[in-house]
Design an enzyme around this catalytic site. Structure first.
Site, PDB file in Angstrom:
ATOM      1  N   HIS A  97       2.990   4.781 -17.423  1.00 50.70           N
ATOM      2  CA  HIS A  97       3.320   4.735 -15.835  1.00 50.70           C
ATOM      3  C   HIS A  97       2.218   5.772 -15.101  1.00 50.70           C
ATOM      4  O   HIS A  97       2.057   5.596 -13.837  1.00 50.70           O
ATOM      5  CB  HIS A  97       4.692   5.552 -15.473  1.00 50.70           C
ATOM      6  CG  HIS A  97       4.792   7.109 -15.986  1.00 50.70           C
ATOM      7  ND1 HIS A  97       4.916   7.894 -17.074  1.00 50.70           N
ATOM      8  CD2 HIS A  97       4.328   8.093 -15.107  1.00 50.70           C
ATOM      9  CE1 HIS A  97       5.160   9.155 -16.736  1.00 50.70           C
ATOM     10  NE2 HIS A  97       4.694   9.197 -15.788  1.00 50.70           N
ATOM     11  N   ASP A 233       5.593   4.632 -23.758  1.00 51.02           N
ATOM     12  CA  ASP A 233       5.258   4.968 -22.365  1.00 51.02           C
ATOM     13  C   ASP A 233       3.617   5.219 -22.312  1.00 51.02           C
ATOM     14  O   ASP A 233       3.203   6.495 -22.371  1.00 51.02           O
ATOM     15  CB  ASP A 233       5.801   6.074 -21.434  1.00 51.02           C
ATOM     16  CG  ASP A 233       5.248   5.882 -20.121  1.00 51.02           C
ATOM     17  OD1 ASP A 233       4.352   5.300 -19.699  1.00 51.02           O
ATOM     18  OD2 ASP A 233       6.297   6.739 -19.245  1.00 51.02           O
ATOM     19  N   SER A 662       2.303  14.339 -17.449  1.00 48.12           N
ATOM     20  CA  SER A 662       2.470  13.150 -18.010  1.00 48.12           C
ATOM     21  C   SER A 662       1.378  12.730 -18.723  1.00 48.12           C
ATOM     22  O   SER A 662       0.007  12.948 -17.927  1.00 48.12           O
ATOM     23  CB  SER A 662       2.849  12.020 -16.853  1.00 48.12           C
ATOM     24  OG  SER A 662       4.328  11.958 -16.766  1.00 48.12           O
TER      25      SER A 662
END
Ligand code: ARG
Ligand code: ASP
Length: 731
Positions: A97, A233, A662
Site C-alpha cells: 500500500h 502487504d 507502514s
C-alpha cells in the site's frame, strides 16, 4: 550490557514496580510497549529496558553516528512511509500500500500490475519513479538551546513562533549541505525541545517487484485494521546512485546503491513473548492531551467525521457494486476514505472502552495534587487545567465546523476539490496577471487529466447533495453558505441545478474553457455555479471559522507546551517519550496475542492455511489465483514453513506504531529482519491518544511469507540470492 550496571538495572526494576503501582492507580503512564523513542537517546533512556525484555544488541548497534548501525538501513520512503534496505545492492522493502501509486502508475489496462503483480527479471527491467525518493538519517543533534534562544514564558504564541522561526532559519543557513543533504529542525514535546536531523536523499528509486493485489491487498477493506489478518502487504524497490555511490537524479548509468548497513533476514521467525523492535517514521500521535480534548474527540470530532464518511461510502459502494468499471475507478479512493473512517470508529470505541477520559482526569488530578504542594510548580502550572477547560469549550464549535468543512468541501465532494484548484488559478490571474495564470495552467491541466480518468459525475452529484444536506443539518446556520438558507427540500433542488449547470463535472467543457484567453477563461470560471457556491462557502468559513479556530488553537498549543513540561516536572520518576512527528523513532515490545472481548483470545500468528480459509472465488477482496492455490495443494513451501507445517503470514506485537510506520521493519533481538509492519488491530487504534498495552497491537507480515511469495509464487529467486538469510535460533 555495556552501560547499565546490575545495580542500575536493579534500581530500574524497583522504579518499574513503583511505576506500575502509580499506573494501576491512575493509568496512562509508560508501560513496556508504549512509546516512540528517539534512536540517539536509547542509550540513555531505554537500553536497559530493551535488554531486560530480551534485546541482545547495544544501543550503539541500533544508532551510531560513526559506525554502520541499524539506523543506516532505515529509509523514509517518499516522505510518507518507511522502508528498509535488505541487500548489499540497495534492495528496498516496503508495503504494497506504500508502493501502490508507483505500481499503479506503471500499469495499463493490458498490463495491470495491480492485478497480476510485477517482477523485474533483471535490473534493466526495474522501473524508474520520478518524484519518489529514499531518505536516510545521518545524525540527530539536540539543538534546543539554539532554537529556543530568546524565548520566554511571558510571550504570546506569535512572538514565540517568530523567534523560533528566525532561529531555525539562521541554523539552516549555517548548516547547508550539498544538493542532496539537508538539515531538518523539528519541535519535540510540543516545542519544549528541538532536534536537527541531517538527511541524505536519493532520488532514483526503482520498482523491483510487487505481488498481485489478491496477495498484497488480500482482504482489502473488510480486513483492513483487523486481526486475524492474512495480507502479504509488501513491495520491493531499489535505490540507485551515481557511479560514486552518491545521490544522483535518474540516469541509465546509475548503479545499485551500496548501503552502510542492510538487514540480515531471519529464517527462524518468532514465538509469543519474543522481543521485537520496529524502526521507522511514525507520523503523528497525541498522547498527552488533556481530558477535555479527548472528550471532544470521542463525543464531537470522531462521530462527525464518521457520519460524513458513512454517507459518502454508502453512495460509492452502491455504484461500485452495480458497475465493474466504476469499481475499478473508485477502489483506490474508496480505500483511502474507508481507511480513516474505520480507524475513527475503532478509535472512538477503544477510547470509550478503556475509559480514556476518566484516565486522563485521574492523571490531571494527580498532576494538580503534585503541583499544589510545590509553590514554584504551582506558579508555573497551577492555572493550566482551568485554562484548558476554557479554551476547549471555546474551540468546540469551531473545531466541529472545521471537521465538517474539511470532510465535505476538501475531502469527499470531488467537484469541490476541482473548484478549489480552479480557484487557485483564478487567484494566480488576479494576483500575477496572465503570466501567473499561464505558469500555473499546465499543472492544473495535468491534475484535471488525472482526475477525470477516475471520475463518475453521478456518484459525485449524489455525494455532493447528501453531504451538503448533512452540513446544513448539523453546522450552525451562521457558518453555512448563504445558498443553504432555504428549506431542505428546495436546497436539494437548488443543488441539483447547480451541479447540472456546472462545467466542473465535465472534462470537455473545462477543456473548452482552457482554450479561451486567460481573461475569458477566468470570467467563465467565476461565473460557474459551482464556483459561486464554493466562493460563498469558503468565504463564510474563512471569515467566521478558520480565523477564530487558529487563534484559539495557537493558545491551546502554547498551553499544551506548558502542560507537557509540567508533566515532565511533576512526574520526575517517569521517562517521557515525545509525540510522533514524522521523525525517526524506535518502538519495542513483544510478540503477543490479546483478548478483543470477553472469553475470546487472539493468537499472535496467522498461517497460509488461513488465507485459503478466507478464499471466496471471484470476490474482489478475498479471491485467490490458481498459482497460489496450487502451492497450497502441493504444500510446496520450501524452507519458509514453520513447525506447524504451514507458512506463517502475519503476526502481532505490542510495538507502539502509527500511520507512517507502514513499511517499517520488525527486527528481532539480534538485529535481523523478521517482519514488515503495515497496520494495527482495530480494538487498539486509539493508541495514538491512549496507548493501552492490553489491546494495542501492531500487525506485521512475517518475512517468511514475503520470501515464499518472491521465491515460490513469483519465481524471483535471484532476489532471494541478493539477501543474507540467517538462522539465529538454530545456529
Ligand atoms: N490501515 C492501514 C494503514 O493505515 C493500511 C491501509 C491500506 N489498506 C487499505 N485497505 N486501505 O494505513
Ligand atoms: N497502516 C498505517 C500506515 O500506512 C500504519 C498504522 O496506522 O498503524 O502507515
Amino acid at each position: 550490557m555495556s552501560v547499565f550496571s546490575g545495580l542500575k538495572l536493579k534500581s530500574m526494576k524497583l522504579i518499574r514496580v513503583l511505576l506500575l503501582a502509580v499506573v494501576l492507580c491512575f493509568g496512562n503512564l509508560a508501560f513496556a510497549g508504549e512509546g516512540m523513542w528517539l534512536p540517539q537517546l536509547l542509550k540513555a533512556l531505554n537500553e536497559g529496558d530493551m535488554q531486560t525484555m530480551g534485546m541482545k544488541l547495544t544501543a550503539e548497534q541500533v544508532y551510531s553516528v560513526n559506525e554502520g548501525s541499524l539506523k543506516d538501513a532505515i529509509v523514509h520512503f517518499g516522505g510518507f512511509c518507511t522502508s528498509e534496505v535488505i541487500s548489499p545492492e540497495g534492495l528496498l522493502l516496503t508495503n504494497h500500500h506504500c508502493g501502490y501509486g508507483q505500481i499503479q502508475s506503471h500499469s495499463t489496462i493490458e498490463d495491470n500490475y495491480l492485478k497480476k503483480g510485477f517482477w523485474a527479471a533483471t535490473k534493466a527491467d526495474e522501473k524508474a519513479n520520478p518524484g519518489l525518493f529514499a531518505r536516510f538519517i545521518e545524525r540527530i543533534d539536540d539543538v534546543s538551546e539554539i532554537i529556543l534562544k530568546g524565548v520566554n514564558d511571558d510571550m504570546s504564541p506569535s512572538e514565540v513562533q517568530s523567534i523560533v522561526d528566525k532561529n531555525i532559519n539562521a541554523y539552516m543557513s549555517d548548516n547547508q549541505g550539498s544538493q542532496y543533504e539537508e538539515w531538518m529542525v523539528r519541535p519535540f514535546f510540543n516545542g519544549n525541545q528541538y532536534f536537527a536531523f541531517k538527511t541524505v536523499t536519493y532520488p532514483d528509486v526503482r520498482l523491483v517487484g510487487a505481488p498481485p493485489e489478491n496477495i498484497g491487498k488480500f482482504g482489502a477493506d473488510t480486513d483492513n485494521w483487523v486481526w486475524p489478518r492474512h495480507t502479504g502487504d509488501f513491495s520491493l524497490f531499489r535505490i540507485y546512485a551515481g557511479t560514486d555511490n552518491q545521490p544522483a537524479e535518474y540516469s541509465a548509468d546509475n548503479q545499485p546503491f551500496v548501503p552502510k548497513h542492510y538487514l540480515p533476514i531471519s529464517m527462524d521467525g518468532v514465538s509469543e513473548g519474543d522481543f521485537t523492535m520496529v524502526f521507522g517514521f511514525p507520523g503523528r500521535t497525541n498522547q498527552y492531551l488533556p481530558s477535555q480534548a479527548v472528550r471532544q474527540i470521542v463525543e464531537i470530532n470522531d462521530p462527525a467525521k464518521i457520519e460524513i464518511r458513512d454517507v459518502a461510502l454508502k453512495i460509492m459502494d452502491k455504484y461500485m457494486r452495480a458497475d465493474e468499471k466504476v469499481r475499478l475507478q473508485y477502489s483506490s479512493k474508496f480505500a483511502r476514505i474507508a481507511n480513516y473512517w474505520k480507524k475513527w470508529i475503532g478509535e472512538k470505541t477503544g477510547l470509550e472502552k478503556t475509559n480514556a477520559v476518566a484516565k486522563k482526569q485521574d492523571l490531571e488530578e494527580e498532576f494538580t495534587k503534585r503541583v499544589k504542594v510545590d509553590s514554584k510548580l504551582w506558579g508555573q502550572y497551577g492555572h493550566l487545567m482551568k485554562k484548558f477547560g476554557e479554551k476547549y469549550a471555546a474551540i468546540e464549535r469551531y473545531s466541529f465546523t472545521k471537521d465538517y468543512y474539511d470532510e465535505v468541501v476538501r475531502r469527499n465532494v470531488e467537484i469541490m476539490t476541482v473548484a478549489s484548484v480552479l480557484d487557485r488559478m483564478v487567484s494566480r490571474f488576479e494576483n500575477n496577471g496572465e503570466a501567473g495564470y499561464n505558469d500555473f495552467k499546465p499543472r492544473v491541466a495535468g491534475y484535471l487529466e488525472n482526475h477525470f480518468k477516475n471520475y463518475n459525475a453521478n456518484i459525485d452529484q449524489e455525494v455532493f447533495i447528501a453531504l451538503s444536506d448533512l452540513y446544513r443539518d448539523n453546522v450552525d446556520r451562521e457558518y453555512c453558505p448563504t445558498t443553504f438558507s432555504v428549506t431542505a427540500k428546495s436546497l436539494e433542488v437548488a443543488l441539483t441545478d447547480i451541479f447540472q449547470r456546472s462545467a466542473f463535472k465535465d472534462q470537455d467543457k473545462l477543456k473548452a474553457i482552457f482554450e479561451m484567453t486567460p481573461e475569458d477563461a477566468v470570467k467563465a470560471l467565476k461565473g460557474d455555479p459551482i464556483y459561486i457556491l464554493f466562493s460563498d462557502w469558503k468565504g463564510v468559513y474563512d471569515e467566521k471559522v478558520a480565523g477564530p479556530y487558529s487563534e484559539i488553537k495557537a493558545e491551546i498549543d502554547l498551553l499544551q507546551k506548558r502542560y507537557m513540561r509540567g508533566l515532565i516536572d511533576a512526574f520526575p520518576e517517569k521517562t517521557f517519550w515525545p509525540d510522533a512527528n514524522s521523525t525517526m523513532r524506535v518502538t519495542y515490545g513483544k510478540v503477543q496475542g490479546y483478548e478483543p472481548r470477553d472469553a475470546v483470545y487472539y493468537k499472535p500468528v496467522t498461517h497460509f492455511d488461513g488465507v485459503v480459509e478466507k478464499y471466496i472465488p471471484d470476490d474482489y477482496e478475498f479471491d485467490l489465483d490458481e498459482k497460489l492455490l496450487d502451492l497450497y495443494r502441493s504444500k510446496d513451501y520450501g524452507p519458509y514453513a514453520d513447525a506447524t507445517g504451514s507458512v506463517p503470514v502475519c503476526f502481532i506485537g505490542t510495538n507502539h506504531t502509527t500511520g507512517g510506520n507502514s513499511g517499517s521493519p520488525a527486527i528481532d533481538a539480534e538485529g535481523n529482519l523478521i517482519g514488515l509492519n503495515f497496520d494495527r488491530a482495530w480494538e487498539g487504534t486509539m493508541s495514538d491518544i491512549n496507548y493501552d498495552p492490553s489491546i494495542c497491537r501492531n500487525i506485521m507480515v512475517d518475512i517468511r511469507y514475503v520470501l515464499f511469495v518472491v521465491d515460490k509464487y513469483a519465481g524471483a529467486s535471484h532476489l532471494i540470492e541478493e539477501m543474507t538469510l540467517v538462522h539465529p535460533k538454530t545456529k
